[in-house]
Design a protein around this motif. Sequence first.
Motif, PDB file in Angstrom:
ATOM      1  N   MET A   1       0.951  -1.151  -0.103  1.00 29.25           N
ATOM      2  CA  MET A   1      -0.067  -0.002  -0.040  1.00 29.25           C
ATOM      3  C   MET A   1       1.006   1.313  -0.102  1.00 29.25           C
ATOM      4  O   MET A   1       0.602   2.444  -0.547  1.00 29.25           O
ATOM      5  CB  MET A   1      -0.942  -0.040   1.107  1.00 29.25           C
ATOM      6  N   ALA A   2       2.201   1.158   0.749  1.00 28.76           N
ATOM      7  CA  ALA A   2       3.058   2.389   0.639  1.00 28.76           C
ATOM      8  C   ALA A   2       3.553   2.554  -0.760  1.00 28.76           C
ATOM      9  O   ALA A   2       3.434   3.656  -1.217  1.00 28.76           O
ATOM     10  CB  ALA A   2       4.104   2.170   1.700  1.00 28.76           C
ATOM     11  N   ARG A   3       3.814   1.572  -1.286  1.00 21.04           N
ATOM     12  CA  ARG A   3       4.427   1.732  -2.659  1.00 21.04           C
ATOM     13  C   ARG A   3       3.168   2.392  -3.637  1.00 21.04           C
ATOM     14  O   ARG A   3       3.339   3.178  -4.630  1.00 21.04           O
ATOM     15  CB  ARG A   3       4.831   0.414  -3.308  1.00 21.04           C
ATOM     16  N   PHE A   4       1.916   1.966  -3.522  1.00 20.81           N
ATOM     17  CA  PHE A   4       0.916   2.427  -4.412  1.00 20.81           C
ATOM     18  C   PHE A   4       0.672   4.025  -3.846  1.00 20.81           C
ATOM     19  O   PHE A   4       0.507   4.885  -4.708  1.00 20.81           O
ATOM     20  CB  PHE A   4      -0.430   1.682  -3.886  1.00 20.81           C
ATOM     21  N   ALA A   5       0.784   4.432  -2.679  1.00 16.05           N
ATOM     22  CA  ALA A   5       0.598   5.616  -2.137  1.00 16.05           C
ATOM     23  C   ALA A   5       1.803   6.735  -3.013  1.00 16.05           C
ATOM     24  O   ALA A   5       1.511   7.652  -3.474  1.00 16.05           O
ATOM     25  CB  ALA A   5       0.628   6.024  -0.833  1.00 16.05           C
ATOM     26  N   MET A  62      -3.594  10.129   2.393  1.00 21.68           N
ATOM     27  CA  MET A  62      -2.761  10.745   1.718  1.00 21.68           C
ATOM     28  C   MET A  62      -2.813  12.299   1.499  1.00 21.68           C
ATOM     29  O   MET A  62      -4.241  12.604   1.420  1.00 21.68           O
ATOM     30  CB  MET A  62      -2.618  10.244  -0.056  1.00 21.68           C
ATOM     31  N   LYS A  63      -1.936  12.957   1.361  1.00 19.41           N
ATOM     32  CA  LYS A  63      -2.082  14.443   1.056  1.00 19.41           C
ATOM     33  C   LYS A  63      -0.944  14.449  -0.161  1.00 19.41           C
ATOM     34  O   LYS A  63       0.185  14.634   0.117  1.00 19.41           O
ATOM     35  CB  LYS A  63      -1.631  15.127   2.225  1.00 19.41           C
ATOM     36  N   VAL A  71      -0.181   4.747   6.078  1.00 24.76           N
ATOM     37  CA  VAL A  71      -0.739   3.228   5.917  1.00 24.76           C
ATOM     38  C   VAL A  71      -0.763   2.639   7.145  1.00 24.76           C
ATOM     39  O   VAL A  71       0.160   2.423   7.803  1.00 24.76           O
ATOM     40  CB  VAL A  71       0.127   2.435   4.741  1.00 24.76           C
ATOM     41  N   ILE A  72      -2.037   2.119   7.241  1.00 19.25           N
ATOM     42  CA  ILE A  72      -2.140   1.433   8.568  1.00 19.25           C
ATOM     43  C   ILE A  72      -2.683  -0.099   8.014  1.00 19.25           C
ATOM     44  O   ILE A  72      -3.873  -0.094   7.507  1.00 19.25           O
ATOM     45  CB  ILE A  72      -3.113   1.923   9.543  1.00 19.25           C
TER      46      ILE A  72
END
Length: 107
Positions: A1-5, A62-63, A71-72
């Motif tokens: 999810m972090a990579r997606f963000a 996200m901002k 991400v949690i």
Amino acid sequence: MARFAIGIMDNRYMPEEMLYNEVLRPETGTYGYGWSVANLEGKDVKAFHGGSNGLPRAHLLMKPRQKNAVVILAQLKSYVALDLTALAEQIMTIVEVRAGDLETPQK
């Protein structure tokens, strides 16, 4: 999810104009293509999406223009109320304060 963000914030998946004018639609201030969207001061928006499949839970906040994301991922032991939206907001505040501290020149 972090990579997606990171990909969203770096415009890897779509041009910035499409992200803000069609997907996140900051002028509506509510919902855009699966994202809850809120207008912030200035031109930035806050976009978030969360979900659960029973006990596993996930939340992404996200901002994009500020290049900040939280991400949690949580695995609960029982069905209890857990407000990941509020937790993500609190973590985002910490991230933004720390980023501000790092940008302040030392005397």
